[in-house]
Scaffold this active site. Structure first.
Site, mmCIF file in Angstrom:
data_model
loop_
_atom_site.group_PDB
_atom_site.id
_atom_site.type_symbol
_atom_site.label_atom_id
_atom_site.label_comp_id
_atom_site.label_asym_id
_atom_site.label_seq_id
_atom_site.Cartn_x
_atom_site.Cartn_y
_atom_site.Cartn_z
ATOM 1 N N HIS A 31 13.745 92.786 29.719
ATOM 2 C CA HIS A 31 14.296 91.931 28.709
ATOM 3 C C HIS A 31 15.609 92.757 28.692
ATOM 4 C CE1 HIS A 31 14.663 90.229 24.737
ATOM 5 N NE2 HIS A 31 15.433 91.206 24.283
ATOM 6 N N GLU A 32 16.109 93.734 28.696
ATOM 7 C CA GLU A 32 17.287 94.220 28.464
ATOM 8 C C GLU A 32 18.282 93.926 29.686
ATOM 9 O OE1 GLU A 32 18.341 95.110 25.666
ATOM 10 O OE2 GLU A 32 16.440 95.342 24.828
ATOM 11 N N HIS A 47 19.443 90.267 29.476
ATOM 12 C CA HIS A 47 20.530 90.372 28.691
ATOM 13 C C HIS A 47 21.841 90.702 29.727
ATOM 14 C CE1 HIS A 47 19.180 89.935 24.703
ATOM 15 N NE2 HIS A 47 18.570 91.009 24.345
ATOM 16 N N GLU A 75 17.900 85.984 21.964
ATOM 17 C CA GLU A 75 16.457 86.786 22.550
ATOM 18 C C GLU A 75 15.578 86.010 23.126
ATOM 19 O OE1 GLU A 75 15.943 90.237 21.860
ATOM 20 O OE2 GLU A 75 18.015 89.919 21.747
#
Length: 301
Positions: A155-156, A159, A230
């Site tokens: 997930h990071e 980003h 998100e």
């Protein structure tokens, strides 16, 4: 992403306030013409808008440039040496980030770090894909299983791959522009309510007060966009690590949030950070993350 966004917003407010103070002192005591007023004392709105654009985007990009350094300093992040990990835990975390970064098509592996905290959290920051940082808390590493950790890291990395920091910086620059513009209009109006010899100091003080107030209100816009991003990072994490691992990571986070809500941790700032979903509808407007149930439902669709 919540911790990264909070640090970015705080840095942005501090940088903007510093720029205003320095500029005001320079124009007041050096004779440099930095005025956006016409000869009759009325506001030159065109000049003020140009001034606001310059100050707004300068503050935003300075905040972006400082973001990785600020995050490492404030969170006491220990950056992992890729050639000499201190232990097996560091080696595993670095290898996960490196593998997922390659899968995301990143040409450079982000810096990878661990910070000591009981909170279950992770964040990504940095001024560019090349100069990014992915950091995880010791609490996350000790509380989650391997699949959940990989989902969070994916997930990071998403980003970083999506360029969310740069996009957020551009949005913040626009917000800053309106903050600077309207804070000065109101400050000038307020200063006209006092004697002429006091107008400069009243205007200066009012600019600072209204700029901080409007910056806080502007963070509502930035937080709303952050919540939107998100969902994209969840989808990106699912593409990198697998949808099952990403969903498992979100469920694991929810389990820890629910556990924190059951116990009385009102004075525990570390646990408060885990409470991504607030029961208060007002404070949820300032949240950088949508409710975990919504994220899980969208991901499963």
């Amino acid at each position: 992403m919540g911790k990264r966004l909070l640090l970015f917003l705080l840095t942005n407010i501090l940088v903007m306030t510093t720029i205003v103070i320095v500029w005001s002192v320079i124009t007041q005591y050096t004779g440099i013409n930095g005025s956006y007023r016409l000869g009759n004392g009325e506001i030159d709105y065109g000049t003020l808008m140009i001034f606001s654009l310059v100050v707004g985007f300068t503050g935003s990009f300075i905040s972006l440039a400082m973001s990785r350094w600020i995050a490492k300093m404030m969170m006491k992040v220990k950056v992992i040496d890729p050639n000499r990990p201190a232990n097996a835990e560091e080696r595993i975390v670095y290898e996960k980030v490196e593998r997922l970064a390659r899968a995301a098509g990143l040409r450079h592996t982000p810096q990878v770090g661990i910070y000591q905290s009981p909170e279950v959290n992770a964040f990504a920051t940095g001024p560019s894909k090349k100069r990014s940082l992915v950091a995880v808390s010791s609490g996350l590493l000790h509380s989650m299983d391997d699949d959940a950790i990989e989902g969070v890291i994916a997930h990071e990395v998403a980003h970083v791959s999506n360029g969310d920091m740069v996009t957020m910086t551009l949005l913040q620059g626009i917000v800053n522009t309106f903050v600077v513009f309207f804070s000065r209009i109101i400050a000038i109006a307020v200063s006209r309510l006092v004697r002429s010899e006091l107008q400069w100091i009243v205007e200066f003080a009012a600019i600072i007060v209204f700029q901080i107030l409007f910056s806080i209100l502007g963070s509502l816009v930035v937080s709303a966009y952050s919540r939107h991003r998100e969902y994209h990072a969840d989808n990106g994490g699912a593409a990198l690590a697998g949808r099952d691992k990403m969903a498992h990571a979100l469920r694991s986070l929810k389990m820890h949030v629910d556990r924190a809500n059951v116990k009385d941790y009102s004075d525990d700032s570390a646990v408060q950070t885990m409470k991504i979903s607030s029961k208060s509808s007002f404070f949820s407007l300032f949240s950088s993350h949508p409710p975990l149930d919504d994220r899980i439902a969208k991901l499963e669709k």
